[in-house]
Design a protein around this motif. Structure first.
Motif, mmCIF file in Angstrom:
data_model
loop_
_atom_site.group_PDB
_atom_site.id
_atom_site.type_symbol
_atom_site.label_atom_id
_atom_site.label_comp_id
_atom_site.label_asym_id
_atom_site.label_seq_id
_atom_site.Cartn_x
_atom_site.Cartn_y
_atom_site.Cartn_z
ATOM 1 N N LEU A 282 -9.776 -14.125 25.796
ATOM 2 C CA LEU A 282 -10.286 -12.787 25.554
ATOM 3 C C LEU A 282 -11.012 -12.236 26.768
ATOM 4 N N SER A 283 -11.650 -13.108 27.532
ATOM 5 C CA SER A 283 -12.424 -12.648 28.678
ATOM 6 C C SER A 283 -11.532 -12.104 29.777
ATOM 7 N N LEU A 284 -10.221 -12.434 29.760
ATOM 8 C CA LEU A 284 -9.315 -11.982 30.811
ATOM 9 C C LEU A 284 -8.431 -10.826 30.380
ATOM 10 N N ASN A 285 -7.953 -10.834 29.170
ATOM 11 C CA ASN A 285 -6.962 -9.807 28.816
ATOM 12 C C ASN A 285 -7.164 -9.164 27.452
ATOM 13 N N GLN A 286 -8.333 -9.326 26.858
ATOM 14 C CA GLN A 286 -8.678 -8.705 25.578
ATOM 15 C C GLN A 286 -7.864 -9.225 24.399
ATOM 16 N N ASP A 287 -7.126 -10.310 24.588
ATOM 17 C CA ASP A 287 -6.480 -10.930 23.433
ATOM 18 C C ASP A 287 -7.560 -11.446 22.487
ATOM 19 N N ALA A 288 -7.362 -11.236 21.207
ATOM 20 C CA ALA A 288 -8.295 -11.750 20.204
ATOM 21 C C ALA A 288 -7.587 -12.814 19.376
ATOM 22 N N ALA A 289 -8.310 -13.851 19.008
ATOM 23 C CA ALA A 289 -7.736 -14.901 18.178
ATOM 24 C C ALA A 289 -7.360 -14.321 16.815
ATOM 25 N N LEU A 290 -6.146 -14.620 16.364
ATOM 26 C CA LEU A 290 -5.675 -14.241 15.030
ATOM 27 C C LEU A 290 -5.303 -15.527 14.307
ATOM 28 N N ILE A 291 -6.160 -15.972 13.414
ATOM 29 C CA ILE A 291 -5.964 -17.246 12.731
ATOM 30 C C ILE A 291 -4.987 -17.043 11.571
ATOM 31 N N LEU A 292 -3.920 -17.833 11.568
ATOM 32 C CA LEU A 292 -2.834 -17.669 10.607
ATOM 33 C C LEU A 292 -2.589 -18.962 9.845
ATOM 34 N N GLU A 293 -1.955 -18.848 8.673
ATOM 35 C CA GLU A 293 -1.778 -20.015 7.811
ATOM 36 C C GLU A 293 -0.703 -20.987 8.267
ATOM 37 N N GLY A 294 0.357 -20.507 8.923
ATOM 38 C CA GLY A 294 1.446 -21.430 9.221
ATOM 39 C C GLY A 294 2.296 -21.000 10.389
ATOM 40 N N GLU A 295 3.274 -21.843 10.715
ATOM 41 C CA GLU A 295 4.130 -21.617 11.877
ATOM 42 C C GLU A 295 4.971 -20.355 11.735
ATOM 43 N N ASP A 296 5.382 -20.018 10.510
ATOM 44 C CA ASP A 296 6.179 -18.808 10.317
ATOM 45 C C ASP A 296 5.391 -17.580 10.765
ATOM 46 N N ASP A 297 4.144 -17.482 10.316
ATOM 47 C CA ASP A 297 3.298 -16.352 10.696
ATOM 48 C C ASP A 297 3.064 -16.340 12.202
ATOM 49 N N GLU A 298 2.891 -17.513 12.781
ATOM 50 C CA GLU A 298 2.658 -17.613 14.225
ATOM 51 C C GLU A 298 3.832 -17.027 14.999
ATOM 52 N N ARG A 299 5.064 -17.382 14.616
ATOM 53 C CA ARG A 299 6.242 -16.889 15.327
ATOM 54 C C ARG A 299 6.400 -15.371 15.147
ATOM 55 N N VAL A 300 6.080 -14.886 13.952
ATOM 56 C CA VAL A 300 6.179 -13.446 13.697
ATOM 57 C C VAL A 300 5.232 -12.678 14.618
ATOM 58 N N TRP A 301 3.996 -13.117 14.724
ATOM 59 C CA TRP A 301 3.008 -12.374 15.503
ATOM 60 C C TRP A 301 3.212 -12.551 17.004
ATOM 61 N N GLN A 302 3.755 -13.682 17.408
ATOM 62 C CA GLN A 302 4.137 -13.821 18.820
ATOM 63 C C GLN A 302 5.204 -12.794 19.172
ATOM 64 N N GLN A 303 6.188 -12.647 18.283
ATOM 65 C CA GLN A 303 7.241 -11.662 18.509
ATOM 66 C C GLN A 303 6.679 -10.246 18.460
ATOM 67 N N ALA A 304 5.791 -9.988 17.529
ATOM 68 C CA ALA A 304 5.203 -8.654 17.399
ATOM 69 C C ALA A 304 4.458 -8.261 18.671
ATOM 70 N N ALA A 305 3.685 -9.202 19.222
ATOM 71 C CA ALA A 305 2.930 -8.911 20.440
ATOM 72 C C ALA A 305 3.870 -8.595 21.594
ATOM 73 N N ARG A 306 4.985 -9.332 21.682
ATOM 74 C CA ARG A 306 5.928 -9.088 22.778
ATOM 75 C C ARG A 306 6.645 -7.743 22.582
#
Length: 487
Positions: A282-306
């Motif tokens: 966060l100190s470098l690029n304003q990314d904020a931690a988004l705590i998610l329940e599982g790997e499916d959600d993780e892949r979705v939000w990685q794609q969303a950010a890109r």
């Protein structure tokens, strides 16, 4: 573990686990240590099977006749060219090995009734899907004569030299790992030596590579006593992605010391891993931690950010359970004010059938619950269907044709129930049919990519324009997380 230590001419690893992470500065001798172990293991072929993956992995992921000839005619050729850490045709060899892994997997499938009789088990599900989980913009598919790359954006077939170096690196490394597991000899002690597998990989990819290794150990857990993977790395994302696994031990290689005592990853490291495993904080690029329940959600939000091209500034943090998500929320609260001047973090939970029961914020951590059962339920919203180039009415029509043509499919009744449900199963579990929805829609993209792209394409006007995806996700969450930095 049957074998508690590995010895080379000078190298000595003590306290082996299934995954053994070796850290150390440049020049400390990590590569030399792995090659020493590989040479020693190869001299004891009756007791050991060793596969070494060198750090310099040049070339393109395409089978080469000369490489195939060398591998077939000279059993020691591959080991010899890789021992110098300058393998110009590394990826061509990886492509050849992956084709061999396909043959070996199919033989195993044919000879193992419990796998053969499971309709969910096949080469595409057990092997190709693992590679494709490392990839964002392309997929590796079975073509008519060989494997081929396809763009997930326009569906075009790509030559192996048209994909990025990181994508090529990820495919080659995954192929080497899968090949190792599919060539395991239960009568021997099997050693995979990965020398700086993080080279050329984005931090997210490094973390996903660690999860691939763990998933393969889970698949081959019946042989766990005879498997050791030794990884020399500088990568904190890779280490942290591995650190929450029972399979992992860590040791440090110093320049003057060749005897390394490995110790299981501590509970403290496992807890902090998701937060400190990504170097772009966060100190470098304003990314904020988004705590998610599982790997499916993780892949979705990685794609969303890109897909959002940097507008969505979150770093998905994986919790493996609701309980772990609670622990990560508590831990996050304990460090945010200490590390950052203007701290912010988010936590997003599945709806799990709960309706109209919002979670309380615990500032600076904001907590949300999806307004649908789970993230895959958004797949049935209009914006996600649009990504798949269809509409709800068109999907219903296609589903009716599919059900008529495949009446014995195990999920046909669920699809029939879905297409007459006025709420599109918004608060029902659809995990079993999420990829089937894509298939019926004639969409080749993984469902996580579809949902991620739809989320990434949201704009601020959608908050007030009756956007179904916004309703499924939750208006407050969309406004606070997706448009956090919007004017």
């Amino acid at each position: 573990m049957k074998v508690q230590e590995l010895r080379g001419a000078t190298a000595h690893l003590i306290g082996l686990n299934n995954i053994n992470v070796i850290m150390g500065r440049n020049g400390a001798g990590k590569s030399r240590l792995l090659r020493d172990i590989e040479e020693s293991s190869s001299r004891q072929e009756q007791d050991f099977y060793a596969h070494y993956v060198s750090p310099e992995r040049a070339g393109t992921f395409k089978r080469d006749g000369n490489v195939l000839t060398q591998i077939n005619n000279s059993p020691g050729w591959l080991r010899q060219v890789r021992s110098a850490n300058q393998a110009n045709n590394f990826k061509a060899a990886s492509a050849t090995l992956f084709r061999e892994a396909e043959t070996l997997y199919l033989r195993r499938l044919a000879g193992t009734p419990e796998i053969r009789m499971d309709p969910t088990r096949n080469f595409e599900a057990d092997r190709l899907s693992k590679i494709n989980r490392l990839l964002t913009n392309i997929s590796l598919e079975m073509g008519s004569t060989d494997f081929e790359f396809r763009s997930l954006f326009d569906g075009k077939i790509l030559n192996s030299d048209q994909i990025s170096s990181g994508e090529s690196e990820a495919v080659a490394l995954a192929s080497e790992i899968l090949y190792f597991f599919d060539t395991i000899d239960p009568a021997k002690f099997n050693v995979l030596l990965l020398d700086e597998p993080d080279v050329h990989l984005h931090p997210d990819l490094q973390g996903r590579l660690g999860k691939l290794i763990i998933s393969m150990l889970d698949e081959f857990k019946e042989h766990a006593d005879s498997i050791a993977i030794c990884i020399a790395t500088h990568s904190s994302p890779l280490i942290c992605s591995l650190a929450d696994s029972k399979y992992v031990s860590i040791g440090t290689k110093n320049f003057t010391v060749d005897s390394i005592k490995l110790a299981p990853a501590s509970e403290e490291l496992r807890k902090v891993a998701p937060f400190f495993g990504h170097p772009l904080s966060l100190s470098l690029n304003q990314d904020a931690a988004l705590i998610l329940e599982g790997e499916d959600d993780e892949r979705v939000w990685q794609q969303a950010a890109r897909t959002s091209r940097g507008r969505i500034k979150v770093f998905p943090v994986l919790a493996c359970s609701v309980d772990q998500q609670t622990e990560l929320e508590k831990f996050c609260l304990g460090i945010l004010n200490t590390l950052y001047d203007e701290p912010v973090a988010f936590s997003l939970r599945d709806g799990d059938g709960v309706v109209n029961e919002p979670l309380e914020h615990n500032l600076p951590l904001k907590r949300y619950r999806l307004h649908c059962y789970a993230i895959e339920n958004t797949l049935l919203s209009d914006p996600c269907l649009s990504v798949m180039k269809t509409t709800w009415d068109e999907f219903v029509a296609a589903a009716k044709v599919w059900a008529k043509n495949d009446p014995n499919h195990r999920d046909v009744d669920l699809i029939k129930e879905l297409i007459v449900d006025k709420d599109r199963f918004r608060h029902k579990k659809i995990k079993k049919i999420r990829q089937l929805v894509c298939s019926i829609s004639n969409c080749k993209k993984p469902w996580e990519v579809v949902v991620g792209q739809a989320i990434g394409n949201l704009n601020k006007e959608d908050l007030s324009n009756n956007n179904m995806l916004v309703y499924f996700l939750g208006n407050d969450m969309v406004e606070d997380i997706i448009f956090r930095n919007s004017e």
